[in-house]
Write a protein that holds these residues in place. Sequence first.
Motif, short mmCIF file in Angstrom:
data_model
loop_
_atom_site.label_atom_id
_atom_site.label_comp_id
_atom_site.label_asym_id
_atom_site.label_seq_id
_atom_site.Cartn_x
_atom_site.Cartn_y
_atom_site.Cartn_z
N THR A 87 1.24 -1.79 -5.04
CA THR A 87 2.20 -1.60 -3.94
C THR A 87 3.44 -0.84 -4.37
O THR A 87 4.33 -0.63 -3.56
CB THR A 87 2.68 -2.96 -3.35
N PHE A 90 4.55 1.74 -2.07
CA PHE A 90 5.14 1.21 -0.83
C PHE A 90 6.65 1.00 -1.05
O PHE A 90 7.47 1.40 -0.22
CB PHE A 90 4.45 -0.12 -0.50
N LYS B 12 -5.00 0.87 12.33
CA LYS B 12 -4.56 0.80 10.93
C LYS B 12 -3.36 1.71 10.71
O LYS B 12 -3.39 2.87 11.10
CB LYS B 12 -5.72 1.20 10.00
N LEU B 13 -2.34 1.17 10.07
CA LEU B 13 -1.17 1.98 9.74
C LEU B 13 -1.31 2.47 8.31
O LEU B 13 -1.84 1.76 7.46
CB LEU B 13 0.09 1.14 9.86
N THR B 17 3.68 4.60 6.83
CA THR B 17 4.21 4.06 8.08
C THR B 17 4.64 2.60 7.89
O THR B 17 5.68 2.18 8.38
CB THR B 17 3.13 4.16 9.18
N TRP B 18 3.85 1.84 7.13
CA TRP B 18 4.22 0.46 6.82
C TRP B 18 5.58 0.42 6.12
O TRP B 18 6.44 -0.40 6.44
CB TRP B 18 3.18 -0.19 5.90
N TRP B 21 8.44 1.21 8.61
CA TRP B 21 8.73 0.12 9.56
C TRP B 21 9.34 -1.08 8.85
O TRP B 21 10.25 -1.73 9.39
CB TRP B 21 7.47 -0.28 10.35
N THR B 22 8.85 -1.37 7.65
CA THR B 22 9.42 -2.50 6.90
C THR B 22 10.89 -2.21 6.60
O THR B 22 11.77 -3.06 6.80
CB THR B 22 8.66 -2.70 5.57
#
Lengths: 360, 40
Positions: A87, A90, B12-13, B17-18, B21-22
């Motif tokens: 992750t 992310f 599904k993102l 994109t996740w 938005w987070t």
Amino acid sequence: MASTSIAVPQAPSLPPALTLLRVVPGVLLLGAIGYLGKFIEQSINAYAKAHHLTIPNIEYVLWAILIGLVVSNTIGVPRVFQPGVATYEFWLKAGIVFLGVRFLLGDVLKLGGLSLSLVGVELTVAIVIMTLLGRIFKLSPKLTSLLAVGSSICGVSAIIATKGAIEADDEDASLAIAAILALGGLSLVIFPLVGHALHLSDRAYGLWAGLAVDNTAEATAAGALFSDAAAKVAVLAKTTRNALIGFVVLAYAIYWAGKGQASEIKNKAGFLWQKFPKFVLGFLLLSLLATFHAFDKAQIGSIANLSRWAFLLTFAGVGLRTNIRELGKQGWRPFVVGAVGEIGIAVITLAIVVVADKFI
Amino acid sequence: MAQEKAPQRRFKLSLDTWAVWTALTLVLLVRLGLVTKVPW
């Protein structure tokens, strides 16, 4: 654009709650390693202050990467931690969005405009150098394309996006990714040293790191290893480069489709939107909100700190996902092409940035 | 004969994109005063 989709095996589709649970151990590991890096930096500084010593400040960034590297290359990353470690990208993207709050839109446009023109030159230089070297070292043409995209745009993400678009082999993609990752790791050591030796300004160094270091995580880390201000500029320059990913991948897809070795892309606008890194929009939105005073000073401080925490997890991940033995197994030719090409790109972009910093 | 894949119905993102938005959700929490004084 998860750069981890090749390096880390993807799990079969699981319910969201289970997917979330699977990443918890790895995220905790990222946090522990990142925090340990921060703790070491603070402890050394406190010791130096208490004993009136002058010790060069080694940023938590380097400690977090080094600890991650040691863990991944000695005991390895146990399976239970791997989904969470993956992750890191992310956190990188969330961190870049948060960072938007520290830029006024005017600065973004000014620095982004300068970055954009420099990126244009860097793209041309990188693609020409890599294509020539690929021919000289007789790499497969698609591997050469992947290396050219990886070194000109944004490393691993760009290679994965291009791999799909030009229908390259998995092996070629793995070789190109391994070369780009290894060289990204080396740049973390070399760039700050060169930057300090040449007494570059924060702006010049940040632009250089953002233009010449391939992976976004490494470009951010290379900037942060120089200074906080340089990291901001590096992220902006790198984000400008990332924003162009769709155009370069599309150009390569059209080239290979023209040779009958890839499918034709019918909806080009849809393709560009699909490849466009969406975090750039989040970054711009926060910059816009900060410009119109949507946040007070304390809120800006809190969001900037969220960005630091997100980057802390990212830097731990950069170290943890780098396995030197695995990289060594991939063969020497892509590395030589990558290394020679990267040195050429780094030298040329450095010259451009130094000139641009003086006159613009 | 290869079986045809069932159409993907789940929305599904992407990771990108996740992340956006987070981040925006956390920014909203800060803006609303529900998250304050994030330390470093």
